[in-house]
Design a protein around this motif. Structure first.
Motif, mmCIF file in Angstrom:
data_model
loop_
_atom_site.group_PDB
_atom_site.id
_atom_site.type_symbol
_atom_site.label_atom_id
_atom_site.label_comp_id
_atom_site.label_asym_id
_atom_site.label_seq_id
_atom_site.Cartn_x
_atom_site.Cartn_y
_atom_site.Cartn_z
ATOM 1 N N MET A 244 10.242 -0.346 -0.713
ATOM 2 C CA MET A 244 8.898 0.147 -1.013
ATOM 3 C C MET A 244 8.181 0.574 0.257
ATOM 4 S SD MET A 244 5.810 -1.956 -2.867
ATOM 5 C CE MET A 244 5.585 -3.064 -1.481
ATOM 6 N N THR A 245 8.359 -0.191 1.337
ATOM 7 C CA THR A 245 7.711 0.162 2.598
ATOM 8 C C THR A 245 8.174 1.523 3.096
ATOM 9 O OG1 THR A 245 7.538 -2.179 3.193
ATOM 10 C CG2 THR A 245 7.314 -0.576 4.970
ATOM 11 N N ALA A 246 9.468 1.793 2.949
ATOM 12 C CA ALA A 246 10.012 3.073 3.404
ATOM 13 C C ALA A 246 9.571 4.227 2.515
ATOM 14 C CB ALA A 246 11.536 2.995 3.443
ATOM 15 N N GLN A 247 9.480 3.988 1.204
ATOM 16 C CA GLN A 247 9.199 5.069 0.268
ATOM 17 C C GLN A 247 7.718 5.245 -0.025
ATOM 18 O OE1 GLN A 247 11.576 4.031 -3.141
ATOM 19 N NE2 GLN A 247 13.497 4.675 -2.185
ATOM 20 N N LYS A 251 1.486 1.685 -0.527
ATOM 21 C CA LYS A 251 1.523 0.550 -1.437
ATOM 22 C C LYS A 251 1.688 -0.763 -0.667
ATOM 23 C CE LYS A 251 3.657 0.922 -5.420
ATOM 24 N NZ LYS A 251 4.722 0.956 -6.456
ATOM 25 N N MET A 252 2.573 -0.766 0.332
ATOM 26 C CA MET A 252 2.741 -1.971 1.139
ATOM 27 C C MET A 252 1.480 -2.283 1.937
ATOM 28 S SD MET A 252 4.206 -4.624 2.234
ATOM 29 C CE MET A 252 5.924 -4.636 1.706
ATOM 30 N N ALA A 253 0.860 -1.258 2.502
ATOM 31 C CA ALA A 253 -0.371 -1.479 3.262
ATOM 32 C C ALA A 253 -1.465 -2.041 2.363
ATOM 33 C CB ALA A 253 -0.832 -0.164 3.897
ATOM 34 N N LYS A 299 9.505 -8.057 14.691
ATOM 35 C CA LYS A 299 8.798 -7.174 15.620
ATOM 36 C C LYS A 299 8.532 -5.799 15.001
ATOM 37 C CE LYS A 299 10.880 -9.351 19.696
ATOM 38 N NZ LYS A 299 11.710 -9.124 20.915
ATOM 39 N N GLY A 300 8.776 -5.666 13.687
ATOM 40 C CA GLY A 300 8.672 -4.371 13.032
ATOM 41 C C GLY A 300 7.258 -3.816 12.977
ATOM 42 N N ARG A 301 7.190 -2.492 12.879
ATOM 43 C CA ARG A 301 5.906 -1.786 12.806
ATOM 44 C C ARG A 301 5.566 -1.510 11.342
ATOM 45 N NH1 ARG A 301 4.436 3.751 12.756
ATOM 46 N NH2 ARG A 301 2.453 4.203 13.837
ATOM 47 N N VAL A 302 4.343 -1.854 10.954
ATOM 48 C CA VAL A 302 3.881 -1.637 9.582
ATOM 49 C C VAL A 302 2.645 -0.753 9.632
ATOM 50 C CG1 VAL A 302 3.121 -2.687 7.424
ATOM 51 C CG2 VAL A 302 4.759 -3.890 8.886
ATOM 52 N N GLN A 303 2.696 0.364 8.913
ATOM 53 C CA GLN A 303 1.576 1.306 8.909
ATOM 54 C C GLN A 303 0.389 0.738 8.143
ATOM 55 O OE1 GLN A 303 4.108 4.782 7.468
ATOM 56 N NE2 GLN A 303 2.713 5.828 8.875
#
Length: 469
Positions: A244-247, A251-253, A299-303
């Motif tokens: 879901m984060t990639a697509q 929605k994830m934010a 350490k991932g980046r989340v928009q």
């Protein structure tokens, strides 16, 4: 009154209501088949009594699912004709196969199972209920394929001549990456639903020390199924979150009420934002957890919402591409919280039942009965998050919900439809609850009834139930 808002309310009400029955049908069909298999293999009467008892409740739920599900497809033509014209060539294919193939398998073999007691050989009769269980899974697969196409459209092209989405690769639709993670997540959630349903009903009888030999084994089976399935829900949900984060980064934010891009990103346990959903006011967070949930790396980046909004405006043009942030945020937490709570209840229940024990404290049984409601709350929250978190799109990145509503249906007609259907569904809820309570209180048939010869006084209760419909 805005026809779009009314149409959305109607679809939301009828869909959430219908989804009360779907996961229970999927899970119960397999568990009833499992109990019947245990009877065929061991010959133990308590397994046969349990099969017929849970089979009654399965039949009631199955019938209500059919009645409430019919309205879903009619709504596409009634309130969402613009959507139907645009995507019908793609969206209609999996739904048509679901009706012609999967539902045909379900209904045909369910009929044979209902009327085949003492008429079909045991193993053939057993195969019928397993085919029903397979049919429910097949139905779920095709329906989720259609829904997943709305989340992540693949296998189509936009026709320059008609302006419609046209199917180019049906296999791509059936193997959509979104569907491949949504299907196991939905099915494991269905088994949690059926497991806790059996837990709740069994707890009610065991608290009164009624039919102990039947409900002790049912309870233990249901607790094991619930625990294993709850772990499955967590694992598949984690995978689904990364897809879901990639697509759908918005929605994830929105699920985290994350307004600004973070690396690493913290998971919000509690966030209070402004009334317009524009910014965060106060938050309690777990460091780095969101990065792991969204990307698989601490350490991932989340928009963030604001950055995704700017990116989507640049890609799709001016507009507000944010869903209702508080709705997405809290439904996501309800869904996740219920998942962990069901696993905890199942683990506690198995510990209390160890070595053949039967708890004497009434609070244990009260918790078991109350736990019955948890998966229905979690399932509803999950679907509301899934669908509302995609807004303002009906087909993500392709067609907006505002462009999908029927252009010639007025607000008055839609309002009358909403009132009529909500009233009807309210009546159906009373009927469903009445039937369920009646047959739950009646308990399983006695040994004399299940062992009565064909055509005798103990004639099959499922047949009597069917004629009662």
């Amino acid at each position: 009154m805005d026809p779009l808002d009314i149409a959305r309310w109607q679809f939301g009400i009828t869909t959430v209501y219908h989804f009360f029955f779907v996961p229970l049908t999927i899970g119960l069909s397999a568990l009833v088949a499992g109990l019947q298999t245990a009877w065929v293999r061991t010959g133990r009467t308590d397994y046969l009594r349990a099969t017929k008892f849970w089979g009654k409740l399965f039949l009631i739920n199955f019938a209500m699912g059919i009645v409430t599900g019919i309205v879903q497809e009619f709504q596409f033509g009634m309130n969402w004709s613009a959507y139907s014209r645009f995507v019908g060539d793609v969206f209609g294919a999996p739904l048509a196969i679901e009706g012609l193939l999967a539902f045909f398998v379900e209904s045909t073999f369910l009929g044979l199972w209902i009327f085949g007691w003492d008429r079909l050989p045991k193993r053939i009769h057993l195969a019928c209920i397993w085919l029903v269980a397979f049919g429910t899974l097949l139905s779920a697969y095709f329906i989720l394929a259609a829904n997943s196409w709305m989340q992540h459209p693949v296998g189509y092209h936009l026709s320059g001549a008609t302006g419609r989405a046209e199917l180019t690769d049906f296999w791509a639709v059936l193997t959509n990456s979104t569907m491949l993670v949504a299907f196991p997540h939905t099915i494991t959630a269905a088994f949690v639903t059926a497991g806790l349903f059996i837990v709740g009903v069994s707890a009610w009888h065991l608290a009164r020390r009624k039919h102990v030999e039947v409900f002790r084994s049912s309870l233990k089976m249901a607790l094991v199924v619930t625990l294993v399935s709850a772990v499955g829900v967590a694992i598949t949900g984690d995978v689904q979150g990364k897809v879901m984060t990639a697509q759908q980064p918005m929605k994830m934010a929105a699920a985290e009420a994350l307004y600004s891009t973070e690396q690493p990103a913290s998971f919000s346990i509690l966030t209070v934002g402004t009334l317009d959903g524009g910014r965060e006011v106060y938050s309690v967070k777990v460091p780095r957890l969101l990065s792991f949930l969204a990307t698989g790396s601490f350490k991932g980046r989340v928009q963030g919402i604001n950055d995704v909004q700017a990116a989507e405006q640049a890609k799709y043009g001016p507009g507000d591409y944010r869903p209702v942030i508080p709705l997405a945020y809290w439904n996501f937490r309800i869904m996740v919280g219920v998942g962990f709570l069901t696993a905890l209840i199942a683990l506690l229940g198995l510990w209390l039942l160890r070595r053949g024990r039967l708890p004497s404290n009434r609070w244990v049984w009260r918790v078991g009965v109350l736990a019955l409601a948890l998966p229905f709350v979690g399932n509803s929250a999950g679907w509301i998050f899934t669908e509302m978190g995609r807004q303002p799109w009906s087909v993500y990145g392709v067609m907006k919900t505002a462009s999908s509503v029927s252009p010639t249906v007025g607000a008055t007609s839609m309002l009358i439809s909403v009132i009529a259907l909500t009233t009807l569904y309210g009546v159906l809820m009373v009927i469903e609850a009445g039937l369920m309570v009646r047959y739950v209180k009646a308990g399983p048939p006695s040994e004399t009834e299940v062992l009565a010869p064909p055509g005798g006084d103990g004639a099959d209760s499922e047949q009597s139930l069917t004629f009662a419909y």
